[in-house]
Enzyme design. Sequence first.
Site, short mmCIF file in Angstrom:
data_model
loop_
_atom_site.label_atom_id
_atom_site.label_comp_id
_atom_site.label_asym_id
_atom_site.label_seq_id
_atom_site.Cartn_x
_atom_site.Cartn_y
_atom_site.Cartn_z
N ARG A 113 49.46 46.69 38.94
CA ARG A 113 48.42 46.32 37.85
C ARG A 113 48.73 47.47 36.92
O ARG A 113 48.28 48.68 36.98
CB ARG A 113 47.28 46.25 38.31
N HIS A 125 48.52 37.50 34.01
CA HIS A 125 47.58 37.71 35.14
C HIS A 125 47.82 36.49 36.18
O HIS A 125 46.90 35.60 36.46
CB HIS A 125 46.12 37.82 34.69
N GLN A 133 45.61 35.46 39.25
CA GLN A 133 44.34 35.07 38.91
C GLN A 133 44.56 33.62 38.48
O GLN A 133 43.58 32.64 38.93
CB GLN A 133 43.81 35.68 37.37
N ASP A 188 36.47 34.79 29.33
CA ASP A 188 36.79 36.34 29.98
C ASP A 188 36.12 37.32 29.15
O ASP A 188 35.68 36.80 28.04
CB ASP A 188 38.34 36.36 30.02
N CYS A 212 37.12 34.73 35.40
CA CYS A 212 37.88 35.74 36.22
C CYS A 212 37.03 36.76 36.75
O CYS A 212 37.21 37.47 37.85
CB CYS A 212 39.17 36.04 35.47
N ARG A 238 40.81 34.51 44.97
CA ARG A 238 41.46 35.54 44.77
C ARG A 238 42.52 35.90 46.12
O ARG A 238 43.73 36.02 46.25
CB ARG A 238 41.20 36.63 44.15
N1 CP Z 1 39.60 39.25 38.11
C1 CP Z 1 40.14 40.34 38.33
O1 CP Z 1 41.27 40.70 38.26
O2 CP Z 1 39.12 41.18 38.94
P1 CP Z 1 39.60 42.80 38.96
O3 CP Z 1 39.77 43.40 37.62
O4 CP Z 1 38.14 43.36 39.70
O5 CP Z 1 40.70 43.03 39.95
N1 NVA Z 2 41.27 40.25 30.35
C1 NVA Z 2 40.92 41.19 31.32
C2 NVA Z 2 40.92 40.36 32.51
C3 NVA Z 2 40.31 41.25 33.61
C4 NVA Z 2 40.63 40.77 35.05
C5 NVA Z 2 41.41 42.60 31.23
O1 NVA Z 2 42.70 42.69 31.03
O2 NVA Z 2 40.73 43.62 31.06
#
Ligand code: CP
Ligand code: NVA
Length: 315
Positions: free
Chosen positions: A108, A135, A138, A230, A271, A299
């Site tokens: 990540r 993502h 997700q 989101d 999400c 998830r």
């Molecule tokens: N939806 C999601 O990716 O959540 P986190 O940022 O908590 O991993």
């Molecule tokens: N678009 C958001 C998603 C978090 C799960 C981000 O990148 O912060």
Amino acid sequence: MSVSLLGRSLLTLLDYSPEEIQYLLDLSKKVKNEAKTGRVFSRFTGKTLALLFEKRSTRTRCAFETAFGEEGGHPVFLSTADIQLGGKESLEDTARVLGRMFSAIQFRGFKQETAEILSKYSNIPVYNGLTDLYHPTQALADFLTLRENFGELKGKKLCYIGDGRNNVANSLMIISSKLGVHFTIIAPAQLNPDDALKRRCEEIAKSSGAVITVSPDKNSIEGADAVYTDVWISMGEEDKKEERIRLLSPYQVNQTLMEKTGKKESIFLHCLPAVRNQEVTDEVLDGPQSRAWDEAENRKHTIKAVMLATLIKEP
Ligand code: CP
Ligand code: NVA
């Protein structure tokens, strides 16, 4: 046709065929049903997973760590405070070393290119747990949630409202175009998806029958089976806060907007994490149409399915 994903990385769903995505969703459903029976499996015994995080996470980290650990695997959490990721040691060399010690890597972080380099030089499966661009895990959980609510998804309408150019919006556009779900992005022009990605999805959609629409008009929500939003400010974009609030305030998901779908049975997805009463009101997030908590649970099941499919011969 039998599908095998053994040894594959999941960097973006652009690399996966509709059959492969359906296979992952079917396996996710199976994994979820198994979890409900309380039976214990040990399918990851003897395997190790490196969890690399440049950005924060609750759901993704917990999903990978619990899904892998509860089946006997050994997950190792490594933040950028713990290891070199292109600092003193090159990314390629880090990947080579991790590839000698682990069965798979979850990444990540910021650049999609980092996930690609990790995959290329480690020679083990790499899972994209979120980058600035995509993502994918997700989107799989979102589509499992949609399937649980609607069954067959072809021809359903998913409407994403908010920052139409972020990682979540991109992955939803890709999976929708592959699976024949009509996908509408409602966003101000400044936050429209990248043109090249949109054109690519439109090309993919020709085979599935999906229609991809981008519009600034909130009335385009009419007929939506699912409404998705989101955060307005994604991780790493904190300096854009004021501009985003200015652009997106008219696009908050509230009860009045939900009613514009004209469908009582339409559902709300997010999400998470949510900034309550910014992109979505408490009333909607905690209301009867919200499926955000199922989505969060999913998830784990979808991530377990991805790891089973790519690490185990006959999952
Ligand atoms: N939806 C999601 O990716 O959540 P986190 O940022 O908590 O991993
Ligand atoms: N678009 C958001 C998603 C978090 C799960 C981000 O990148 O912060």
